[in-house]
Structures are given as C-alpha cells and as structure tokens.
Motif scaffolding. Structure first.
Motif, mmCIF file in Angstrom:
data_model
loop_
_atom_site.group_PDB
_atom_site.id
_atom_site.type_symbol
_atom_site.label_atom_id
_atom_site.label_comp_id
_atom_site.label_asym_id
_atom_site.label_seq_id
_atom_site.Cartn_x
_atom_site.Cartn_y
_atom_site.Cartn_z
ATOM 1 N N ARG A 1 32.754 24.246 45.168
ATOM 2 C CA ARG A 1 31.832 23.286 44.578
ATOM 3 C C ARG A 1 31.397 23.710 43.178
ATOM 4 N N LEU A 2 31.699 24.970 42.826
ATOM 5 C CA LEU A 2 31.291 25.487 41.521
ATOM 6 C C LEU A 2 32.439 25.484 40.516
ATOM 7 N N ILE A 3 33.631 25.892 40.959
ATOM 8 C CA ILE A 3 34.742 26.044 40.010
ATOM 9 C C ILE A 3 35.945 25.172 40.362
ATOM 10 N N GLY A 4 35.831 24.391 41.433
ATOM 11 C CA GLY A 4 36.958 23.550 41.826
ATOM 12 C C GLY A 4 37.850 24.247 42.837
ATOM 13 N N ASP A 5 38.517 23.446 43.650
ATOM 14 C CA ASP A 5 39.307 23.973 44.755
ATOM 15 C C ASP A 5 40.511 24.782 44.284
ATOM 16 N N GLY A 6 41.243 24.272 43.297
ATOM 17 C CA GLY A 6 42.460 24.943 42.855
ATOM 18 C C GLY A 6 42.194 26.310 42.261
ATOM 19 N N MET A 7 41.194 26.408 41.388
ATOM 20 C CA MET A 7 40.878 27.698 40.781
ATOM 21 C C MET A 7 40.342 28.666 41.811
ATOM 22 N N MET A 8 39.519 28.171 42.753
ATOM 23 C CA MET A 8 39.031 29.046 43.808
ATOM 24 C C MET A 8 40.186 29.618 44.616
ATOM 25 N N ARG A 9 41.178 28.774 44.936
ATOM 26 C CA ARG A 9 42.325 29.248 45.711
ATOM 27 C C ARG A 9 43.107 30.317 44.939
ATOM 28 N N GLU A 10 43.303 30.094 43.648
ATOM 29 C CA GLU A 10 44.027 31.085 42.849
ATOM 30 C C GLU A 10 43.336 32.440 42.890
ATOM 31 N N LEU A 11 42.022 32.442 42.671
ATOM 32 C CA LEU A 11 41.286 33.707 42.652
ATOM 33 C C LEU A 11 41.225 34.344 44.039
ATOM 34 N N ALA A 12 41.105 33.510 45.079
ATOM 35 C CA ALA A 12 41.003 34.032 46.446
ATOM 36 C C ALA A 12 42.334 34.571 46.952
ATOM 37 N N TYR A 13 43.436 33.903 46.586
ATOM 38 C CA TYR A 13 44.758 34.342 47.051
ATOM 39 C C TYR A 13 45.260 35.566 46.297
ATOM 40 N N THR A 14 44.921 35.680 45.017
ATOM 41 C CA THR A 14 45.459 36.770 44.200
ATOM 42 C C THR A 14 44.512 37.959 44.084
ATOM 43 N N GLY A 15 43.206 37.704 44.172
ATOM 44 C CA GLY A 15 42.235 38.773 43.975
ATOM 45 C C GLY A 15 42.139 39.237 42.536
ATOM 46 N N ARG A 16 42.730 38.489 41.620
ATOM 47 C CA ARG A 16 42.745 38.954 40.223
ATOM 48 C C ARG A 16 41.339 38.953 39.625
ATOM 49 N N THR A 17 41.153 39.813 38.651
ATOM 50 C CA THR A 17 39.858 39.960 37.987
ATOM 51 C C THR A 17 39.791 39.072 36.759
ATOM 52 N N ILE A 18 38.683 38.351 36.612
ATOM 53 C CA ILE A 18 38.450 37.580 35.394
ATOM 54 C C ILE A 18 37.210 38.138 34.706
ATOM 55 N N ASP A 19 37.165 37.994 33.380
ATOM 56 C CA ASP A 19 35.992 38.481 32.653
ATOM 57 C C ASP A 19 34.977 37.347 32.473
ATOM 58 N N GLY A 20 33.869 37.670 31.841
ATOM 59 C CA GLY A 20 32.807 36.692 31.668
ATOM 60 C C GLY A 20 33.222 35.499 30.837
ATOM 61 N N THR A 21 34.087 35.724 29.865
ATOM 62 C CA THR A 21 34.542 34.632 29.014
ATOM 63 C C THR A 21 35.325 33.608 29.826
ATOM 64 N N GLU A 22 36.265 34.081 30.661
ATOM 65 C CA GLU A 22 37.007 33.156 31.507
ATOM 66 C C GLU A 22 36.099 32.538 32.568
ATOM 67 N N ALA A 23 35.158 33.329 33.066
ATOM 68 C CA ALA A 23 34.223 32.802 34.066
ATOM 69 C C ALA A 23 33.433 31.624 33.507
ATOM 70 N N GLN A 24 33.079 31.700 32.226
ATOM 71 C CA GLN A 24 32.382 30.567 31.598
ATOM 72 C C GLN A 24 33.322 29.382 31.448
ATOM 73 N N THR A 25 34.565 29.635 31.101
ATOM 74 C CA THR A 25 35.541 28.562 30.911
ATOM 75 C C THR A 25 35.747 27.758 32.185
#
Length: 270
Positions: free
Chosen positions: A161-185
């Motif tokens: 509900r915060l970042i959208g389903d597709g982006m949530m799935r990408e981060l949840a499936y990969t575990g990759r780290t994002i920085d604050g700049t991407e987090a804002q994007t």
C-alpha cells in the motif's frame, strides 16, 4: 513515564520522541523491545498532551532488525513434536505482530526518522508508521529472504500500500538493499535530509506542525485513512458522515475558523 531498557522516551512541545536505544547492538530488536513498544504506544494513546510521535534510532543506525539472540531463544523452546512446535511458533509470531499493530493502531501520527541500517524487522516497523523520512545514505532491505524465511510481522501486508505491489515483490524476493534516495523515488520515504541532524530537525518541524492542529481533526483524519485501507469508498463515506456528525460540533472548529478569519495562530486544548 516509565524507564525502558530498549528505548528512550522524551516528551517536548507535545511530541513524544521515541528512540530505539541499543546502539551497541545496532538497535537490534531484543525481547525488551517487543514488550516495551506496546507499553510506550499505550502511553502515547492515553496521554492527551501527546499530539504526534517521532520514532528514531540512537547512534549511526535506525535498526538492524530482530535480535538473533531472540530467535535463538525461540528455537530453544522447540522439541520433536511438529504440532506443538507449530503452535509455539504461531503464538510467537502473533505476539510480535501485536507489537507493531500497537504502532499502526496508535491514534496519533507516527513519523519515522531513519538513518543507517533499516533492515528486516525494521522495515516491518516503519511500514506501521504514518510517514517515513531518511538520510540519502540510509540502507533499506527486506532481509528475511536471505534468512530462508518470509517476512511475517507486517512488511508483506503493509508495504504494497506504500510502494506498490510490483516493487514490494522485487525487494521481498531479492532482498536487495536500496538507499534513501531510491526509497524516496519509490515512495517508501516522503523526503530525505542531508544527515542525521538535519533529519531530526526536519522531522521534528513536521511533527510540530501536526501538533499545532486540532487533535480532534488529526484523530479523525488518521482514523478515516486507516479505515479506507480495508473498505470500499461508499463504506468510507458512510463512516466519515457518522464520525463527523459528532466531531463537527467540537469547539476546535470554532477556534480554527476564528483564527483563520483573524489571521491568528489557533490554540487547541489537548
């Protein structure tokens, strides 16, 4: 206000500043953390003087997530019977969920100020907050996938509900780290600030602005936003009509309108 082992709590300018206070352990979430956060947010709810909450972490990092020692303690309780193990694990998970439900259910707006690590369980925590702010070099990761498990304390339920389903799935499936700049994007954080000092100053300024508003109006606004997560538009319209049938009779509304017409700063009762 109680003394806490895992937190430091301060009240100033009608804002409760709740600081995870285990910097020597990268603010990992130990057993004290999970019980104390419920007590803290019960106090926030019951204290009319508190108009908003700023949640942050002491030291270089917001939080590295659940303390591995706590996981070891849970594992030590397991035996050979699968059914009994399942009951134990299920109850443990539900108890941990209750800790972050206390944040989500809080009647007052909760603003997360995030620097450094925000990993694993820390993502579950900030997902339960109203707004999130960070430094550009903050590091966010849904780390559970790298631990061989699915996140189970709210990330997978609240984050879409915060970042959208597709982006949530990408981060949840990969575990990759994002920085604050991407987090804002992607909308995980509302805004970034240059460093921790600027972050806390900026978030406190936003919290003070919220605290200056009618607490009745803020309460109603948060309640309606929360309600709409799980209901249809027509349900929400019916609810706000019933809610405001009483709330529009508040003295706060007269004070707000008078202040607006006279161009003066309104002062609302707690």
């Amino acid at each position: 206000m109680s003394e806490y082992k895992a937190f430091r709590v301060e009240l100033a300018d009608k804002i409760a500043v709740v600081t995870i206070n285990r910097p020597e352990k990268v603010n990992a979430m130990n057993a004290d953390f999970w019980t104390e956060i419920i007590d803290i947010f019960r106090w926030v709810d019951a204290t009319d003087e508190v108009r908003a909450v700023v949640l942050t972490g002491e030291g270089k990092h917001f939080s590295s997530g659940i303390d591995l020692m706590l996981l070891a303690q849970v594992s030590s309780k397991l035996g050979k019977d699968v059914a009994r193990n399942a009951l134990t694990l299920r109850q443990t998970i539900l108890t941990l969920q209750g800790s972050f439900n206390a944040v989500d259910n809080c009647r007052k707006p909760v603003l997360a100020a995030i620097q450094g690590y925000c990993i694993g369980g820390a993502i579950d925590l900030i997902s339960a907050c109203d707004m999130r702010y960070s430094t550009p070099d903050a590091q966010f990761s849904i780390k559970e996938i790298d631990m061989g498990m699915a996140a189970d304390v709210g990330t997978l339920q609240r984050l879409p509900r915060l970042i959208g389903d597709g982006m949530m799935r990408e981060l949840a499936y990969t575990g990759r780290t994002i920085d604050g700049t991407e987090a804002q994007t992607i909308g995980l954080v509302n805004r970034t600030f240059a460093d921790k000092t600027a972050l806390l100053d900026g978030v406190m300024e936003i919290a003070r602005e919220i605290a200056s508003k009618s607490p009745v109006a803020v309460r109603g606004t948060k309640e309606m936003i929360r309600y709409m997560r799980d209901h249809r538009v027509d349900d929400g319209l019916e609810y706000i009509a019933t809610w405001n049938a009483s709330m529009l009779q508040s003295e706060d509304m007269r004070i707000a309108m008078t202040a607006h017409m006279t161009k003066q700063k309104p002062e609302f009762a707690d």
